[in-house]
Design an enzyme around this catalytic site. Structure first.
Site, PDB file in Angstrom:
ATOM      1  N   GLU A 107      -1.846  -8.808   3.827  1.00 45.97           N
ATOM      2  CA  GLU A 107      -1.767  -9.186   5.251  1.00 45.97           C
ATOM      3  C   GLU A 107      -3.150  -9.387   5.870  1.00 45.97           C
ATOM      4  O   GLU A 107      -3.295 -10.144   6.817  1.00 45.97           O
ATOM      5  CB  GLU A 107      -0.951  -8.147   6.049  1.00 45.97           C
ATOM      6  N   CYS A 122       0.828  -1.212   0.000  1.00 45.26           N
ATOM      7  CA  CYS A 122       0.000   0.000   0.000  1.00 45.26           C
ATOM      8  C   CYS A 122       0.865   1.265   0.000  1.00 45.26           C
ATOM      9  O   CYS A 122       1.511   1.560  -0.980  1.00 45.26           O
ATOM     10  CB  CYS A 122      -0.998  -0.028   1.149  1.00 45.26           C
ATOM     11  N   HIS A 161      -3.897  -5.201   0.238  1.00 48.87           N
ATOM     12  CA  HIS A 161      -3.417  -5.576   1.571  1.00 48.87           C
ATOM     13  C   HIS A 161      -3.432  -7.091   1.767  1.00 48.87           C
ATOM     14  O   HIS A 161      -4.355  -7.626   2.388  1.00 48.87           O
ATOM     15  CB  HIS A 161      -4.280  -4.903   2.649  1.00 48.87           C
TER      16      HIS A 161
END
Ligand code: MN
Length: 231
Positions: free
Chosen positions: A210, A105, A208
Protein backbone atom coordinates in the site's frame (compact mmCIF):
# COMPACT_ATOMS: atom_id res chain seq x y z
CA UNK A 1 -18.88 -0.96 -6.64
CA UNK A 2 -16.87 -3.65 -4.87
CA UNK A 3 -16.85 -3.13 -1.10
CA UNK A 4 -13.70 -4.00 0.86
CA UNK A 5 -13.82 -4.44 4.63
CA UNK A 6 -10.66 -3.04 6.23
CA UNK A 7 -9.53 -3.84 9.78
CA UNK A 8 -8.24 -0.89 11.81
CA UNK A 9 -5.81 -0.59 14.72
CA UNK A 10 -6.98 0.57 18.11
CA UNK A 11 -4.92 3.21 19.91
CA UNK A 12 -4.34 3.23 23.68
CA UNK A 13 -6.99 5.94 23.91
CA UNK A 14 -9.42 3.65 22.11
CA UNK A 15 -9.46 5.32 18.71
CA UNK A 16 -9.62 3.30 15.50
CA UNK A 17 -6.79 4.19 13.14
CA UNK A 18 -5.71 2.99 9.75
CA UNK A 19 -3.14 4.37 7.34
CA UNK A 20 -4.72 6.22 4.42
CA UNK A 21 -2.34 4.41 2.04
CA UNK A 22 -4.53 1.28 2.35
CA UNK A 23 -7.61 3.28 1.42
CA UNK A 24 -5.92 4.99 -1.53
CA UNK A 25 -4.68 1.67 -2.93
CA UNK A 26 -8.21 0.22 -2.71
CA UNK A 27 -9.67 3.37 -4.31
CA UNK A 28 -7.13 3.13 -7.16
CA UNK A 29 -8.24 -0.47 -7.71
CA UNK A 30 -11.76 0.90 -8.28
CA UNK A 31 -13.29 -0.38 -5.04
CA UNK A 32 -14.74 1.19 -1.92
CA UNK A 33 -12.88 0.57 1.37
CA UNK A 34 -14.84 0.52 4.60
CA UNK A 35 -13.55 0.24 8.16
CA UNK A 36 -14.80 -2.70 10.22
CA UNK A 37 -15.08 -1.68 13.87
CA UNK A 38 -13.75 -4.13 16.44
CA UNK A 39 -16.20 -6.56 17.97
CA UNK A 40 -15.93 -9.91 19.69
CA UNK A 41 -19.43 -10.96 18.69
CA UNK A 42 -19.11 -13.59 15.95
CA UNK A 43 -22.71 -13.10 14.82
CA UNK A 44 -21.87 -9.44 14.15
CA UNK A 45 -18.68 -10.49 12.35
CA UNK A 46 -20.77 -12.74 10.10
CA UNK A 47 -23.07 -9.78 9.34
CA UNK A 48 -20.04 -7.65 8.46
CA UNK A 49 -18.54 -10.30 6.19
CA UNK A 50 -21.89 -10.93 4.54
CA UNK A 51 -21.98 -7.31 3.40
CA UNK A 52 -18.46 -6.90 2.03
CA UNK A 53 -16.94 -8.49 -1.08
CA UNK A 54 -13.44 -8.90 0.33
CA UNK A 55 -11.42 -8.58 3.53
CA UNK A 56 -8.26 -6.51 3.88
CA UNK A 57 -6.31 -7.36 7.04
CA UNK A 58 -3.92 -4.48 7.72
CA UNK A 59 -0.62 -3.98 9.55
CA UNK A 60 -0.17 -3.06 13.18
CA UNK A 61 1.16 -4.38 16.47
CA UNK A 62 2.58 -7.87 17.03
CA UNK A 63 0.26 -10.86 17.23
CA UNK A 64 -0.02 -11.97 20.87
CA UNK A 65 2.22 -15.05 21.33
CA UNK A 66 -0.67 -16.66 23.27
CA UNK A 67 -2.45 -16.87 19.89
CA UNK A 68 0.18 -19.40 18.75
CA UNK A 69 0.74 -21.08 22.09
CA UNK A 70 3.91 -19.32 23.23
CA UNK A 71 4.97 -17.18 26.16
CA UNK A 72 5.64 -13.55 25.33
CA UNK A 73 9.42 -13.04 25.28
CA UNK A 74 11.14 -9.73 26.15
CA UNK A 75 12.08 -9.36 22.46
CA UNK A 76 8.40 -9.35 21.43
CA UNK A 77 6.95 -5.91 20.71
CA UNK A 78 3.65 -4.27 21.59
CA UNK A 79 0.68 -6.59 21.15
CA UNK A 80 -2.98 -5.83 20.47
CA UNK A 81 -5.17 -8.34 22.36
CA UNK A 82 -8.45 -6.71 21.33
CA UNK A 83 -7.43 -6.82 17.69
CA UNK A 84 -6.41 -10.47 18.10
CA UNK A 85 -9.83 -11.28 19.58
CA UNK A 86 -11.50 -9.56 16.61
CA UNK A 87 -9.27 -10.50 13.69
CA UNK A 88 -8.66 -14.17 14.49
CA UNK A 89 -12.33 -15.23 14.39
CA UNK A 90 -13.00 -12.72 11.57
CA UNK A 91 -10.26 -14.24 9.43
CA UNK A 92 -11.43 -17.78 10.26
CA UNK A 93 -15.00 -16.90 9.23
CA UNK A 94 -13.83 -15.21 6.02
CA UNK A 95 -11.85 -18.34 5.12
CA UNK A 96 -14.91 -20.52 5.80
CA UNK A 97 -16.99 -18.25 3.52
CA UNK A 98 -14.24 -18.28 0.85
CA UNK A 99 -14.23 -14.49 0.88
CA UNK A 100 -11.19 -13.03 -0.94
CA UNK A 101 -8.54 -11.96 1.60
CA UNK A 102 -5.55 -9.67 1.18
CA UNK A 103 -3.48 -9.82 4.36
CA UNK A 104 -0.66 -7.34 4.87
CA UNK A 105 2.14 -7.39 7.47
CA UNK A 106 0.37 -8.10 10.78
CA UNK A 107 -2.56 -9.33 8.67
CA UNK A 108 -0.30 -11.86 6.94
CA UNK A 109 0.88 -12.99 10.38
CA UNK A 110 -2.71 -13.26 11.64
CA UNK A 111 -3.65 -15.35 8.59
CA UNK A 112 -0.79 -17.76 9.22
CA UNK A 113 -1.47 -18.05 12.98
CA UNK A 114 -5.21 -18.62 12.38
CA UNK A 115 -4.17 -21.69 10.37
CA UNK A 116 -1.91 -22.92 13.18
CA UNK A 117 1.38 -21.27 12.26
CA UNK A 118 3.82 -19.54 14.59
CA UNK A 119 6.17 -16.57 14.60
CA UNK A 120 9.69 -15.39 15.18
CA UNK A 121 8.94 -13.04 18.06
CA UNK A 122 11.93 -10.98 16.95
CA UNK A 123 13.89 -11.58 13.75
CA UNK A 124 17.19 -10.16 15.00
CA UNK A 125 17.05 -12.22 18.24
CA UNK A 126 15.64 -15.51 16.95
CA UNK A 127 16.60 -15.66 13.28
CA UNK A 128 19.31 -13.33 12.00
CA UNK A 129 20.13 -9.63 12.30
CA UNK A 130 21.67 -9.68 8.83
CA UNK A 131 18.91 -8.06 6.76
CA UNK A 132 17.28 -4.83 7.91
CA UNK A 133 13.67 -6.00 8.04
CA UNK A 134 12.64 -3.33 10.56
CA UNK A 135 12.82 -0.22 8.41
CA UNK A 136 12.48 2.61 10.86
CA UNK A 137 12.56 5.38 8.28
CA UNK A 138 9.94 5.59 5.58
CA UNK A 139 7.93 2.68 4.19
CA UNK A 140 8.05 4.44 0.82
CA UNK A 141 11.55 3.15 0.07
CA UNK A 142 12.39 -0.30 -1.22
CA UNK A 143 15.06 -1.87 0.97
CA UNK A 144 15.51 -5.55 0.19
CA UNK A 145 15.11 -8.08 -2.59
CA UNK A 146 12.33 -10.61 -2.63
CA UNK A 147 12.36 -13.86 -4.61
CA UNK A 148 8.94 -14.90 -5.92
CA UNK A 149 8.12 -18.51 -6.72
CA UNK A 150 7.41 -19.15 -10.37
CA UNK A 151 3.75 -19.94 -11.12
CA UNK A 152 2.60 -18.56 -7.76
CA UNK A 153 -0.25 -16.09 -7.31
CA UNK A 154 2.28 -13.31 -6.71
CA UNK A 155 4.13 -14.22 -9.90
CA UNK A 156 0.89 -14.30 -11.89
CA UNK A 157 -0.16 -10.92 -10.49
CA UNK A 158 3.13 -9.07 -10.97
CA UNK A 159 4.75 -11.02 -13.80
CA UNK A 160 7.96 -10.89 -11.76
CA UNK A 161 10.08 -13.53 -10.03
CA UNK A 162 12.22 -11.03 -8.17
CA UNK A 163 11.65 -7.47 -7.05
CA UNK A 164 12.51 -5.09 -4.25
CA UNK A 165 10.14 -4.36 -1.39
CA UNK A 166 9.90 -2.15 1.66
CA UNK A 167 10.18 -3.79 5.06
CA UNK A 168 8.71 -2.63 8.35
CA UNK A 169 8.57 -5.73 10.49
CA UNK A 170 10.67 -7.04 13.36
CA UNK A 171 8.71 -10.32 13.40
CA UNK A 172 8.13 -12.89 10.67
CA UNK A 173 6.19 -16.09 10.05
CA UNK A 174 8.34 -19.00 11.31
CA UNK A 175 6.20 -22.06 10.55
CA UNK A 176 3.41 -21.15 8.10
CA UNK A 177 -0.14 -22.19 8.90
CA UNK A 178 -1.63 -25.40 7.52
CA UNK A 179 -2.30 -25.33 3.78
CA UNK A 180 -0.38 -22.10 3.14
CA UNK A 181 2.08 -22.15 0.28
CA UNK A 182 5.18 -20.00 0.74
CA UNK A 183 5.51 -18.01 -2.47
CA UNK A 184 8.03 -15.29 -1.64
CA UNK A 185 11.13 -15.03 0.52
CA UNK A 186 13.68 -12.34 1.28
CA UNK A 187 17.31 -12.98 0.35
CA UNK A 188 17.94 -14.27 3.91
CA UNK A 189 15.18 -16.87 3.51
CA UNK A 190 12.51 -15.16 5.63
CA UNK A 191 8.94 -15.66 4.45
CA UNK A 192 7.58 -12.54 2.72
CA UNK A 193 4.52 -13.97 0.93
CA UNK A 194 2.01 -16.82 1.17
CA UNK A 195 -1.08 -17.96 -0.67
CA UNK A 196 -3.79 -20.47 0.20
CA UNK A 197 -4.41 -22.78 -2.78
CA UNK A 198 -7.99 -23.97 -3.25
CA UNK A 199 -9.50 -20.64 -2.20
CA UNK A 200 -10.80 -17.91 -4.49
CA UNK A 201 -8.08 -15.46 -3.43
CA UNK A 202 -6.05 -15.57 -0.23
CA UNK A 203 -2.75 -13.68 -0.37
CA UNK A 204 -0.53 -12.71 2.56
CA UNK A 205 2.45 -10.39 2.22
CA UNK A 206 4.90 -9.34 4.91
CA UNK A 207 5.87 -6.09 3.14
CA UNK A 208 3.66 -3.04 2.58
CA UNK A 209 2.41 -2.79 -1.03
CA UNK A 210 0.00 0.00 0.00
CA UNK A 211 2.93 2.36 0.62
CA UNK A 212 4.52 1.66 -2.77
CA UNK A 213 1.37 1.33 -4.87
CA UNK A 214 1.22 4.99 -5.89
CA UNK A 215 4.58 4.67 -7.67
CA UNK A 216 5.14 0.99 -8.42
CA UNK A 217 2.83 -0.94 -10.74
CA UNK A 218 3.66 -4.34 -9.22
CA UNK A 219 2.52 -3.11 -5.78
CA UNK A 220 -0.77 -1.67 -7.08
CA UNK A 221 -1.29 -4.89 -9.05
CA UNK A 222 -1.88 -6.77 -5.76
CA UNK A 223 -4.85 -4.54 -4.95
CA UNK A 224 -6.16 -4.73 -8.52
CA UNK A 225 -6.02 -8.53 -8.49
CA UNK A 226 -7.63 -8.67 -5.02
CA UNK A 227 -10.49 -6.40 -6.07
CA UNK A 228 -10.82 -8.37 -9.32
CA UNK A 229 -11.29 -11.56 -7.29
CA UNK A 230 -14.03 -9.85 -5.24
CA UNK A 231 -16.35 -9.23 -8.19
MN1 MN B 1 11.23 -7.81 5.04
Amino acid sequence: MVLIGVTPSLTEKGNMTVNQDYMDAVFRAGALPMLLPLTEDEAVMREMLGRVDGLLLTGGDDVGPDMYGEEKLPCCGETAPRRDRFEFPLCRLALDMDLPILAICRGHQVLSCVLGGNMYQDIATQFSPELKHPQYSTPRDKVHDMIVEEGSLLHKITGLTKFQVNSRHHQAVKTPGAGLRVIARAADGLIEGVELPGKKFVLGVQWHPESLSDRYAEAQALFNAFVGACT
